[in-house]
Design a protein around this motif. Structure first.
Motif, short mmCIF file in Angstrom:
data_model
loop_
_atom_site.label_atom_id
_atom_site.label_comp_id
_atom_site.label_asym_id
_atom_site.label_seq_id
_atom_site.Cartn_x
_atom_site.Cartn_y
_atom_site.Cartn_z
N VAL A 87 0.86 -1.18 0.00
CA VAL A 87 0.00 0.00 0.00
C VAL A 87 0.90 1.23 0.00
CG1 VAL A 87 -1.73 1.28 1.30
CG2 VAL A 87 -1.84 -1.20 1.21
N HIS A 88 0.64 2.14 -0.91
CA HIS A 88 1.48 3.33 -1.03
C HIS A 88 0.60 4.57 -0.93
CE1 HIS A 88 5.21 5.31 -2.09
NE2 HIS A 88 4.55 6.06 -2.93
N PHE A 89 0.82 5.36 0.12
CA PHE A 89 0.07 6.60 0.27
C PHE A 89 0.67 7.66 -0.64
CE2 PHE A 89 -0.52 4.66 4.57
CZ PHE A 89 -1.87 4.39 4.42
N PRO A 90 -0.15 8.39 -1.38
CA PRO A 90 0.36 9.34 -2.37
C PRO A 90 0.76 10.70 -1.81
CG PRO A 90 -2.02 9.23 -2.50
CD PRO A 90 -1.60 8.22 -1.47
N TRP A 91 0.72 10.91 -0.50
CA TRP A 91 1.06 12.22 0.06
C TRP A 91 2.36 12.12 0.87
CZ3 TRP A 91 -3.44 9.53 1.25
CH2 TRP A 91 -3.45 8.90 2.49
N ALA A 92 2.96 13.30 1.11
CA ALA A 92 4.20 13.37 1.86
C ALA A 92 3.96 13.01 3.32
CB ALA A 92 4.78 14.77 1.77
N PRO A 93 4.88 12.40 4.01
CA PRO A 93 6.22 12.00 3.58
C PRO A 93 6.25 10.61 2.96
CG PRO A 93 6.02 11.55 5.90
CD PRO A 93 4.70 12.16 5.46
N PHE A 94 5.08 9.96 2.86
CA PHE A 94 5.04 8.57 2.41
C PHE A 94 5.36 8.41 0.93
CE2 PHE A 94 1.99 9.18 5.88
CZ PHE A 94 2.60 8.41 6.85
N ASN A 95 5.11 9.43 0.13
CA ASN A 95 5.33 9.29 -1.31
C ASN A 95 6.82 9.20 -1.66
OD1 ASN A 95 5.92 11.93 -0.71
ND2 ASN A 95 4.71 12.82 -2.36
#
Length: 178
Positions: A25-33
């Motif tokens: 699962v990849h969150f599209p917002w910072a800092p996860f992106n």
């Protein structure tokens, strides 16, 4: 002891599920992106900014205080588990200043109005699943650190750091040198 086992089991179940889905699962917002998904979850944690780690730690601390504060427990007719209260009880968020749509315990109200026997059976299942999750998350940590330690998990990403010291990379108390 049952309270401790319930809490540790709940954390282990969350950790196990998190470990299973975190690399997918990849969150599209910072800092996860900026954090790749093809690395071990422990390495993903190491790459989080310090502020994000503090938010997580403080939220967990809030949950701990909320679940053990006598003022909150008394609103539900409960006492602290060390003073004769029910081990594993987590109060609803109905007493919060801001509305919270779901509660941590029974968010869909599946156990509302359930018999005492059904609740006891559910608690036993939760404890057993928590025990299994504790074994499972330790298996993930062992295989991530020592390749081949758990042959069934040989396809997971490995981690060169120490999974038992997740704050070692860039985590320190404010005002103190790291």
């Amino acid at each position: 002891l049952r309270e401790s086992e319930s809490k540790h089991g709940r954390v282990a179940m969350a950790a196990f599920v998190g470990y299973c889905v975190q690399s997918n699962v990849h969150f599209p917002w910072a800092p996860f992106n900026s954090i790749p998904t093809n690395i071990a979850p422990a390495e993903q944690w190491a790459q989080l900014p310090e502020a994000a780690k503090w938010q997580i730690i403080l939220f967990v601390g809030f949950l701990e205080v909320y679940s053990e504060h006598s003022f909150i427990l008394e609103k539900y007719g409960q006492k602290h588990y060390m003073k004769g209260g029910k081990p594993g009880f987590f109060p609803d968020f109905d007493t919060m200043v801001h509305p919270v749509p779901l509660n941590l315990w029974d968010p869909l109200k599946a156990y509302k109005g359930a018999s005492a026997e059904r609740k006891a059976d559910g608690l036993l299942k939760e404890v057993n699943n928590g025990r299994l999750a504790m074994i499972g998350i330790m298996g993930f940590c062992a295989e991530a650190r020592v390749p081949g330690a758990v042959p069934a998990l040989s396809n997971i990403a490995h981690y060169a750091g120490d999974p038992m010291a997740p704050f070692a990379a860039n985590f320190h108390l404010p005002g103190f040198a790291s």
